[in-house]
Design an enzyme around this catalytic site. Structure first.
Site, PDB file in Angstrom:
ATOM      1  N   SER A  23      17.573 -83.202   0.350  1.00  0.00           N
ATOM      2  CA  SER A  23      16.820 -84.426   0.059  1.00  0.00           C
ATOM      3  C   SER A  23      17.127 -85.474   1.122  1.00  0.00           C
ATOM      4  CB  SER A  23      17.213 -84.978  -1.308  1.00  0.00           C
ATOM      5  OG  SER A  23      16.758 -86.319  -1.405  1.00  0.00           O
TER       6      SER A  23
ATOM      7  N   HIS B 168      12.959 -82.003   1.300  1.00  0.00           N
ATOM      8  CA  HIS B 168      12.624 -82.653   0.025  1.00  0.00           C
ATOM      9  C   HIS B 168      12.493 -84.162   0.252  1.00  0.00           C
ATOM     10  CE1 HIS B 168      12.610 -82.781  -4.416  1.00  0.00           C
ATOM     11  NE2 HIS B 168      13.328 -83.884  -4.306  1.00  0.00           N
TER      12      HIS B 168
ATOM     13  N   ASP C 285      11.786 -87.694  -1.424  1.00  0.00           N
ATOM     14  CA  ASP C 285      11.830 -88.403  -2.704  1.00  0.00           C
ATOM     15  C   ASP C 285      11.071 -89.720  -2.605  1.00  0.00           C
ATOM     16  OD1 ASP C 285      13.384 -86.810  -4.565  1.00  0.00           O
ATOM     17  OD2 ASP C 285      15.052 -87.103  -3.176  1.00  0.00           O
TER      18      ASP C 285
ATOM     19  N   MET D 194       9.686 -93.015  -4.322  1.00  0.00           N
ATOM     20  CA  MET D 194       9.981 -93.872  -5.486  1.00  0.00           C
ATOM     21  C   MET D 194       9.257 -95.201  -5.363  1.00  0.00           C
ATOM     22  SD  MET D 194      14.056 -93.284  -5.831  1.00  0.00           S
ATOM     23  CE  MET D 194      14.799 -91.670  -5.611  1.00  0.00           C
TER      24      MET D 194
ATOM     25  N   HIS E 267       8.351 -85.090  -3.804  1.00  0.00           N
ATOM     26  CA  HIS E 267       8.676 -85.352  -5.210  1.00  0.00           C
ATOM     27  C   HIS E 267       8.256 -86.783  -5.515  1.00  0.00           C
ATOM     28  CE1 HIS E 267      12.230 -85.857  -8.303  1.00  0.00           C
ATOM     29  NE2 HIS E 267      11.046 -85.927  -8.887  1.00  0.00           N
TER      30      HIS E 267
ATOM     31  N   MET F 244       7.987 -89.833  -7.621  1.00  0.00           N
ATOM     32  CA  MET F 244       8.518 -90.549  -8.793  1.00  0.00           C
ATOM     33  C   MET F 244       7.766 -91.878  -8.853  1.00  0.00           C
ATOM     34  SD  MET F 244      12.469 -89.491  -8.117  1.00  0.00           S
ATOM     35  CE  MET F 244      12.124 -89.039  -6.430  1.00  0.00           C
TER      36      MET F 244
ATOM     37  N   MET G  17      14.838 -82.159 -13.609  1.00  0.00           N
ATOM     38  CA  MET G  17      15.742 -83.228 -13.170  1.00  0.00           C
ATOM     39  C   MET G  17      17.072 -83.073 -13.896  1.00  0.00           C
ATOM     40  SD  MET G  17      14.365 -85.159 -10.813  1.00  0.00           S
ATOM     41  CE  MET G  17      15.919 -86.037 -10.704  1.00  0.00           C
TER      42      MET G  17
ATOM     43  N   ASP H  27      17.197 -80.557  -9.441  1.00  0.00           N
ATOM     44  CA  ASP H  27      17.348 -81.731  -8.574  1.00  0.00           C
ATOM     45  C   ASP H  27      18.289 -82.741  -9.231  1.00  0.00           C
ATOM     46  OD1 ASP H  27      16.999 -83.921  -6.918  1.00  0.00           O
ATOM     47  OD2 ASP H  27      14.814 -84.008  -7.136  1.00  0.00           O
TER      48      ASP H  27
HETATM   49  C1  DX5 Z   1      16.935 -88.441  -7.453  1.00  0.00           C
HETATM   50  C2  DX5 Z   1      16.225 -87.570  -6.435  1.00  0.00           C
HETATM   51  C3  DX5 Z   1      17.084 -86.510  -5.882  1.00  0.00           C
HETATM   52  C4  DX5 Z   1      18.330 -87.000  -5.214  1.00  0.00           C
HETATM   53  C5  DX5 Z   1      19.374 -85.952  -5.345  1.00  0.00           C
HETATM   54  O1  DX5 Z   1      16.039 -89.303  -8.035  1.00  0.00           O
HETATM   55  O2  DX5 Z   1      15.077 -86.963  -6.999  1.00  0.00           O
HETATM   56  O3  DX5 Z   1      16.346 -85.656  -5.011  1.00  0.00           O
HETATM   57  O4  DX5 Z   1      18.161 -87.328  -3.875  1.00  0.00           O
HETATM   58  O5  DX5 Z   1      20.550 -86.465  -4.829  1.00  0.00           O
HETATM   59  P1  DX5 Z   1      21.958 -85.808  -5.107  1.00  0.00           P
HETATM   60  O6  DX5 Z   1      21.899 -84.399  -4.587  1.00  0.00           O
HETATM   61  O7  DX5 Z   1      22.869 -86.675  -4.317  1.00  0.00           O
HETATM   62  O8  DX5 Z   1      22.188 -85.856  -6.581  1.00  0.00           O
HETATM   63 ZN    ZN Z   2      13.939 -85.305  -5.788  1.00  0.00          ZN
END
Ligand code: DX5
Ligand code: ZN
Length: 226
Positions: free
Chosen positions: A11, A36, A38, A40, A69, A71, A140, A176
């Site tokens: 990620s 990956h 993320d 947000m 991903h 969010m 998750m 994840d």
């Molecule tokens: C959290 C993300 C993850 C995050 C995982 O909201 O979706 O992808 O980056 O991070 P670690 O591996 O540090 O838990």
């Molecule tokens: Zn993620």
């Protein structure tokens, strides 16, 4: 365990953003299978990261699978933008809108792999009726929003339920949050085959460490621990 191939998905949330391109090239060279991304929005989750422009930059920096991903809510107005940015997989949250089936169809209509994510408190039954419409299910194992959180143990039970729901269908099961070489074997035993990892790969942001860390998660996943 899954009969599907093990995939490691670093990620880039935990990358050094001052040199994002270098970081993506480094994990690519170090053996990452997916990149990956993320996304947000400060609304669905209590943090803001980046949008389609960053996904396009990831696409430019690597030929690996770009795994977005989302969010965000609403997600539908942004699906085309992420598809155009070069995403290969677009994952929306089951909790992000009232018309999950429509969102998944919109992703497939763009010619992309459709993923659905479920938060820790969401039951697996929430996705039972869209099982024919997904290529990937993301479980998750922390509450989404931040890297570096503690893995939620209940996720093993949930993964087993997802595995049972998937049956023999060609669907990847991604986990994840809090994933490391230490729990990868147990996660694989519970059904996961795609392993997202931020902190356990990027901690310290030293590219020289990435290959060994990716290999350790892969080896952990291949050493199934029941
Ligand atoms: C959290 C993300 C993850 C995050 C995982 O909201 O979706 O992808 O980056 O991070 P670690 O591996 O540090 O838990
Ligand atoms: Zn993620």
């Amino acid at each position: 365990m899954s009969t599907r191939p093990i995939r490691i998905a670093p990620s880039i949330l935990s990358a050094d953003f001052t040199r994002l391109g270098e970081e993506i090239r480094a994990i690519d060279a170090a053996g990452a299978d997916y990149i990956h991304v993320d996304v947000m929005d400060g609304h669905f989750v209590p943090n803001i990261t980046f949008g389609p422009i960053a996904a396009a930059a990831a696409r430019q920096a690597s030929r690996k699978i770009i795994d977005c991903h989302l969010m965000i809510t609403p997600a539908d107005p942004f699906i085309t933008a992420f598809a155009k940015a070069g995403a290969d997989i677009i994952t929306v949250h089951a909790e992000a809108g009232p018309h999950l089936h429509r969102s998944l169809q919109a992703i497939r209509n763009e010619g992309k792999k459709a993923g659905v994510a479920i938060n820790p408190a969401t039951p697996v039954s929430a996705i039972a009726h869209v099982i024919a419409d997904v290529d990937l299910i993301l479980v998750m194992s922390v509450n989404p929003g931040f890297g570096g959180q503690t893995f939620i143990e209940e996720s093993y039970t949930k993964l087993r339920q997802v595995r049972d729901l998937v049956g023999g269908r060609p669907i990847d099961i991604e986990v994840d949050g809090g994933v490391s070489a230490d729990n990868a074997g147990k996660l694989a035993a519970a059904g996961a085959n795609v392993f997202v990892a931020g902190t356990s790969i990027f901690a310290g942001n030293d590219p020289k460490t990435y290959a060994a860390r990716i290999a350790a998660i892969r080896n952990g996943a291949l050493t199934i621990q029941v």
